[in-house]
Design a protein around this motif. Structure first.
Motif, short mmCIF file in Angstrom:
data_model
loop_
_atom_site.label_atom_id
_atom_site.label_comp_id
_atom_site.label_asym_id
_atom_site.label_seq_id
_atom_site.Cartn_x
_atom_site.Cartn_y
_atom_site.Cartn_z
N GLU A 34 -65.40 26.06 46.44
CA GLU A 34 -65.76 27.54 46.64
C GLU A 34 -66.58 28.02 47.38
OE1 GLU A 34 -66.53 30.58 43.50
OE2 GLU A 34 -66.86 28.61 42.26
N GLU A 35 -67.36 29.00 47.76
CA GLU A 35 -67.73 30.12 48.72
C GLU A 35 -68.30 28.48 49.72
OE1 GLU A 35 -69.23 32.22 47.61
OE2 GLU A 35 -68.56 32.18 45.80
N SER A 36 -67.46 27.85 49.90
CA SER A 36 -67.17 26.97 51.57
C SER A 36 -67.94 28.28 53.05
CB SER A 36 -66.05 26.56 51.91
OG SER A 36 -65.63 24.99 51.04
N PRO A 37 -68.58 28.04 53.79
CA PRO A 37 -68.85 28.46 54.81
C PRO A 37 -67.72 28.93 56.04
CG PRO A 37 -70.16 26.78 54.55
CD PRO A 37 -69.22 26.72 54.04
N LYS A 38 -67.29 30.15 56.22
CA LYS A 38 -66.17 31.08 57.45
C LYS A 38 -66.49 29.27 58.39
CE LYS A 38 -65.59 34.85 60.10
NZ LYS A 38 -65.99 35.89 60.57
N GLY A 39 -65.39 29.03 58.86
CA GLY A 39 -65.50 27.88 59.48
C GLY A 39 -65.18 26.77 59.46
N SER A 40 -64.86 26.55 57.78
CA SER A 40 -65.31 25.04 57.31
C SER A 40 -63.88 24.55 57.23
CB SER A 40 -65.54 25.33 55.61
OG SER A 40 -67.08 25.18 55.95
N LEU A 41 -64.07 23.60 58.22
CA LEU A 41 -62.75 22.20 58.06
C LEU A 41 -62.07 22.08 56.59
CD1 LEU A 41 -60.38 21.27 59.50
CD2 LEU A 41 -61.84 19.08 58.98
N ILE A 42 -60.35 23.14 56.38
CA ILE A 42 -59.91 22.12 55.33
C ILE A 42 -59.35 21.10 55.30
CG2 ILE A 42 -58.07 23.29 53.79
CD1 ILE A 42 -59.01 25.98 54.69
N GLY A 43 -58.44 21.34 56.77
CA GLY A 43 -57.34 19.30 57.28
C GLY A 43 -57.10 20.13 57.35
N ASN A 44 -56.03 18.77 58.63
CA ASN A 44 -55.77 18.53 59.77
C ASN A 44 -54.27 18.87 59.88
OD1 ASN A 44 -54.76 17.20 62.39
ND2 ASN A 44 -56.33 16.44 62.92
N ILE A 45 -54.02 19.67 59.96
CA ILE A 45 -52.37 19.95 58.99
C ILE A 45 -51.51 19.50 60.34
CG2 ILE A 45 -52.30 22.16 60.50
CD1 ILE A 45 -50.82 21.59 57.35
#
Length: 449
Positions: A34-45
């Motif tokens: 949580e609170e990951s900065p805007k633009g942080s990578l989630i995954g290569n979908i």
């Protein structure tokens, strides 16, 4: 943070895509703090679903959330999912664990969808918090050794090890801290008299209660305790039972008596007078319930909604005039009523279809949601009859409107297709939407000379 599905799972997914190119319901999952900065990578979908960037563009790939919550963004040129806005796990899920975002990636030409789950991992971003800055007690100097005094509990929105773990009382020869674990994981916090009080020696005591969590770094919260020593009160109130259970429907009116608690005190006169109060520190509970301090009635103070909370735990305190206390717990189960219609979302649709389209061609993808539970939330959908289309369940809550047979523009050049979705509540609630579809001509008739 990226998905780590194995090679065999990738091969199985590709095999599925090969067999069923027009209907894909694969699932992929990720996790982020949580609170990951805007633009942080989630995954290569794109990689994890076996797609290339060209398919993402040709299929106009987009995210469908259903509830209009917009935390994740799809970058088609890179084929990745990123954080669109900071996510507060406590705001999103409260105490519910695990906490996850569920959404679909939708593509067109042909229509496909993929289910994605993103687990939101808790970080220790909240310190334990007491509702009040101080607590006051008036305790008789005749209070017996072992007399218990209920202390206010702290609240920590974090979960797991980041949540509230324990309490500490500042050093004093008169009192010890006692924590009683409850089956639900909560702790009842009591201050227990260890040494008799003497008003002539000390009329007031000033203590500090500290609540600590288990995060790294460890966070704390404190509350001041002010004890005034009084004369002669021998017996503490005693509740008739430690746990009261009640059930109310979500449409219960304000002012409804939920249940009545009862305590007794063996003292006489003013020292036997008991006052009841809610000791729960959670603000929502104080807003929704109130206590008749004289007779122990727990009263509904505001509207409740089963879809927001199905269960409440309320801690109640009984106090006598001499400051002695006892506590009990009230559990309130909220029952569902059928107060939500199914919500129909059109997530992808074509308006014109060639008459030579093959049977089973998807023309519209529909998502249906009903916030009610049990039978009240079970939804069935159907379309008007005598048309060459059928509605098929793709996966939970998703339906595909497909061609049932080959179309003939000379027989039907256009269709108004009504989708009706009804729940199983009593009485049943339903919603409908009408889709307009035109059939385009294909030169399949010739004039022979």
């Amino acid at each position: 943070m990226e998905n780590k599905e194995g090679t065999m799972e990738r091969l199985a997914l590709l095999f599925f895509l090969f067999l069923f190119p027009s209907l894909v319901t694969a699932q992929v999952s990720y996790s982020i703090p949580e609170e990951s900065p805007k633009g942080s990578l989630i995954g290569n979908i794109a990689r994890d679903l076996g797609l290339d960037s060209k398919r993402l563009f040709s299929g106009n790939a987009r995210i469908f959330t259903g509830d209009n919550t917009d935390y994740v963004d799809l970058k088609r040129e890179r084929g990745v999912l990123i954080v669109k806005d900071k996510i507060d796990r406590e705001l999103l899920c409260g105490q519910t664990t695990p906490c996850a975002l569920h959404f679909q990636v939708i593509l067109e030409n042909p229509m496909e969808f993929y289910t994605v789950a993103v687990e939101i991992v808790d970080i220790n971003d909240n310190a334990p918090l007491f509702e009040k800055s101080d607590m006051t007690f008036k305790i008789s100097e005749s209070a017996v050794i072992g007399a218990k005094f209920l202390l206010e509990r702290a609240v920590d929105p974090d979960v797991g090890t980041n949540g509230l773990q324990s309490y500490f009382l500042s050093k004093t020869e008169h009192f010890a801290l006692k924590l009683k674990d409850q089956p639900d994981g909560e702790k009842i916090v009591e201050m227990v008299l260890q040494k008799p009080l003497d008003r002539e020696k000390q009329e007031e005591l000033f203590l500090v209660l500290t609540a600590v969590d288990g995060g790294e770094p460890q966070l704390t919260g404190t509350v001041k305790i002010h004890v005034t020593v009084l004369d002669a009160n021998d017996n503490a109130p005693v509740f008739t039972k430690p746990l009261y259970k009640a059930t109310i429907p979500e449409n219960a009116a304000k002012g409804t008596v939920v249940t009545r608690v009862s305590a007794s005190d063996a003292d006489k006169g003013l020292n036997s007078k008991i006052l009841y109060s809610i000791s729960t520190t959670i603000a929502d509970i104080r807003d929704l319930f109130k206590m008749n301090e004289s007779n122990g009635d727990l009263i509904l103070a505001d509207s409740i909604d089963y879809e927001k909370a199905r269960y409440y735990q309320i801690h109640v305190q009984a106090s006598d005039e001499g400051g002695l206390t006892d506590s009990c717990k009230v559990t309130v189960d909220v029952t569902d009523i059928n107060d939500n219609k199914p919500v129909i979302n059109i997530i992808s649709q074509i308006n014109v279809i060639p008459e030579d389209s093959k049977p089973e061609t998807i023309v519209t993808m529909v998502n249906v949601q009903d916030l009610d539970s049990g039978e009240n939330g079970k939804v069935h959908c159907a379309i008007n009859e005598q048309i060459p289309f059928t509605l098929k369940l793709a996966t939970d809550g998703f339906f595909n409107l497909v061609t049932e047979s080959r179309l003939d523009r000379e027989i039907g050049s256009g269709y108004n297709i009504t989708v009706i979705c009804s729940d199983e509540g009593v009485p049943s609630l339903s919603s409908s939407v009408t889709l307009t579809l035109q059939v385009s001509d294909v030169n399949d008739n010739c004039t022979c000379i």
